[in-house]
Design a protein around this motif. Structure first.
Motif, PDB file in Angstrom:
ATOM      1  N   ASP A  17       0.836  -1.202   0.000  1.00 41.40           N
ATOM      2  CA  ASP A  17       0.000   0.000   0.000  1.00 41.40           C
ATOM      3  C   ASP A  17       0.874   1.257   0.000  1.00 41.40           C
ATOM      4  O   ASP A  17       2.103   1.172   0.075  1.00 41.40           O
ATOM      5  CB  ASP A  17      -1.014  -0.051   1.153  1.00 41.40           C
ATOM      6  CG  ASP A  17      -0.405   0.164   2.536  1.00 41.40           C
ATOM      7  OD1 ASP A  17       0.756   0.621   2.631  1.00 41.40           O
ATOM      8  OD2 ASP A  17      -1.095  -0.125   3.523  1.00 41.40           O
ATOM      9  N   PRO A  18       0.263   2.462  -0.093  1.00 35.54           N
ATOM     10  CA  PRO A  18       1.051   3.703  -0.174  1.00 35.54           C
ATOM     11  C   PRO A  18       1.953   3.934   1.036  1.00 35.54           C
ATOM     12  O   PRO A  18       2.966   4.621   0.925  1.00 35.54           O
ATOM     13  CB  PRO A  18      -0.010   4.801  -0.269  1.00 35.54           C
ATOM     14  CG  PRO A  18      -1.233   4.133  -0.769  1.00 35.54           C
ATOM     15  CD  PRO A  18      -1.171   2.728  -0.266  1.00 35.54           C
ATOM     16  N   GLN A  65      -5.214  -1.698  -4.867  1.00 39.16           N
ATOM     17  CA  GLN A  65      -5.184  -0.323  -4.387  1.00 39.16           C
ATOM     18  C   GLN A  65      -5.605   0.570  -5.532  1.00 39.16           C
ATOM     19  O   GLN A  65      -4.995   0.550  -6.605  1.00 39.16           O
ATOM     20  CB  GLN A  65      -3.792   0.068  -3.925  1.00 39.16           C
ATOM     21  CG  GLN A  65      -3.736   1.528  -3.498  1.00 39.16           C
ATOM     22  CD  GLN A  65      -2.323   2.058  -3.462  1.00 39.16           C
ATOM     23  OE1 GLN A  65      -1.391   1.335  -3.181  1.00 39.16           O
ATOM     24  NE2 GLN A  65      -2.173   3.324  -3.777  1.00 39.16           N
ATOM     25  N   ALA A  66      -6.673   1.341  -5.335  1.00 44.12           N
ATOM     26  CA  ALA A  66      -7.160   2.251  -6.370  1.00 44.12           C
ATOM     27  C   ALA A  66      -6.305   3.519  -6.390  1.00 44.12           C
ATOM     28  O   ALA A  66      -5.597   3.822  -5.429  1.00 44.12           O
ATOM     29  CB  ALA A  66      -8.629   2.597  -6.109  1.00 44.12           C
ATOM     30  N   THR A  67      -6.405   4.280  -7.471  1.00 47.15           N
ATOM     31  CA  THR A  67      -5.599   5.495  -7.582  1.00 47.15           C
ATOM     32  C   THR A  67      -5.993   6.550  -6.548  1.00 47.15           C
ATOM     33  O   THR A  67      -5.196   7.426  -6.235  1.00 47.15           O
ATOM     34  CB  THR A  67      -5.717   6.106  -8.999  1.00 47.15           C
ATOM     35  OG1 THR A  67      -7.099   6.299  -9.308  1.00 47.15           O
ATOM     36  CG2 THR A  67      -5.074   5.220 -10.025  1.00 47.15           C
ATOM     37  N   ASP A  68      -7.206   6.463  -5.996  1.00 46.70           N
ATOM     38  CA  ASP A  68      -7.609   7.401  -4.951  1.00 46.70           C
ATOM     39  C   ASP A  68      -7.089   6.986  -3.576  1.00 46.70           C
ATOM     40  O   ASP A  68      -7.357   7.636  -2.578  1.00 46.70           O
ATOM     41  CB  ASP A  68      -9.127   7.581  -4.924  1.00 46.70           C
ATOM     42  CG  ASP A  68      -9.881   6.305  -4.573  1.00 46.70           C
ATOM     43  OD1 ASP A  68      -9.245   5.273  -4.270  1.00 46.70           O
ATOM     44  OD2 ASP A  68     -11.130   6.338  -4.614  1.00 46.70           O
ATOM     45  N   GLY A  69      -6.327   5.876  -3.512  1.00 47.40           N
ATOM     46  CA  GLY A  69      -5.740   5.414  -2.258  1.00 47.40           C
ATOM     47  C   GLY A  69      -6.548   4.351  -1.537  1.00 47.40           C
ATOM     48  O   GLY A  69      -6.052   3.725  -0.607  1.00 47.40           O
ATOM     49  N   GLU A 112      -9.148  -1.366 -12.078  1.00 44.10           N
ATOM     50  CA  GLU A 112      -9.567   0.029 -12.133  1.00 44.10           C
ATOM     51  C   GLU A 112      -9.337   0.523 -13.553  1.00 44.10           C
ATOM     52  O   GLU A 112      -8.280   0.270 -14.141  1.00 44.10           O
ATOM     53  CB  GLU A 112      -8.758   0.853 -11.138  1.00 44.10           C
ATOM     54  CG  GLU A 112      -9.175   2.298 -11.069  1.00 44.10           C
ATOM     55  CD  GLU A 112      -8.359   3.091 -10.056  1.00 44.10           C
ATOM     56  OE1 GLU A 112      -8.863   4.115  -9.596  1.00 44.10           O
ATOM     57  OE2 GLU A 112      -7.227   2.684  -9.747  1.00 44.10           O
ATOM     58  N   GLY A 116     -10.980   5.865 -13.148  1.00 40.63           N
ATOM     59  CA  GLY A 116     -11.038   5.631 -11.709  1.00 40.63           C
ATOM     60  C   GLY A 116     -12.212   4.787 -11.281  1.00 40.63           C
ATOM     61  O   GLY A 116     -12.489   4.684 -10.088  1.00 40.63           O
ATOM     62  N   ARG A 132     -16.528   5.948  -9.538  1.00 46.77           N
ATOM     63  CA  ARG A 132     -15.730   6.560  -8.466  1.00 46.77           C
ATOM     64  C   ARG A 132     -16.599   7.343  -7.490  1.00 46.77           C
ATOM     65  O   ARG A 132     -16.422   7.252  -6.294  1.00 46.77           O
ATOM     66  CB  ARG A 132     -14.666   7.481  -9.056  1.00 46.77           C
ATOM     67  CG  ARG A 132     -13.816   8.154  -8.002  1.00 46.77           C
ATOM     68  CD  ARG A 132     -12.741   8.974  -8.627  1.00 46.77           C
ATOM     69  NE  ARG A 132     -11.637   8.103  -8.969  1.00 46.77           N
ATOM     70  CZ  ARG A 132     -10.369   8.428  -8.833  1.00 46.77           C
ATOM     71  NH1 ARG A 132     -10.049   9.609  -8.393  1.00 46.77           N
ATOM     72  NH2 ARG A 132      -9.417   7.598  -9.171  1.00 46.77           N
TER      73      ARG A 132
END
Length: 195
Positions: A17-18, A65-69, A112, A116, A132
């Protein structure tokens, strides 16, 4: 392996994850978060998640993990969303399945698209697209199967008047983070018969 602390050796998915945490989704062993720097001869699992954390199944097929976190898991029980706890130190989980609009509960794959949107592949059940800016549904699992009124208070609380089923009294359900807390108002009997 299990000798190092994993709950099952059949690993379906691994995700970083981030924050640099490593997540492992297994068959029959659920979801594990690994220690930051695993070393030989020491346990590698920092935390194993189960039903008490809101994880409704021990069979995880896919992690994304989506681009929005946002972090998601595909499981035998449905689509699972990771939800940070209030202090931000850990996670709880929310399950989405047929009751929330999916065509099936065996979520095999997640992806995804460029806009998004989250795509969910189910076996059986085909595929579903979750936009999204999608929606969240609340129902019986949240304390009410029907409602008659939704409003917010001056203090900013969201309230839903309803009941968990048709044979019980009415409750005022207050949204507290990700769940509703029911409150049974003390109404005179004459009002209860008119409701």
């Amino acid at each position: 392996t299990k000798g190092d602390g994993l709950r099952n050796n059949l690993i379906h998915s691994i995700l970083e994850d981030p924050a640099g945490r490593i997540w492992v989704g297994t068959a029959l062993g659920g979801l594990c978060r690994l220690v930051p720097e695993p070393t030989p001869g020491r346990k590698v699992v920092a935390r194993a998640y189960s039903g008490k954390d809101g994880l409704s199944t021990n069979w995880i097929n896919q992690l994304l993990q989506a681009t929005d976190g946002n972090l998601w898991a595909g499981s035998r029980a449905g689509l699972i969303q990771f939800q940070p706890t209030a202090d931000g130190r850990d996670f709880r989980f929310r399950l989405y399945a047929e009751a929330h609009g999916l065509n099936g509960h065996e979520v095999e794959s997640l992806a995804e698209d460029g806009n998004g949107n989250l795509w969910v592949g189910m076996q059986p059940g085909g595929a579903a697209k979750i936009v999204r800016g999608g929606f969240t549904t609340f129902g019986k699992a949240d304390g009410f199967s029907w409602s008659t009124s939704i409003f917010d208070t001056r203090a900013g609380d969201l309230l839903v008047v309803g009941s968990p089923d048709s044979d019980t009294e009415w409750f005022i359900n207050r949204l507290d983070a990700e769940k509703f807390v029911p409150v049974l108002p003390q109404l005179p009997d004459v009002l209860k018969t008119r409701l």
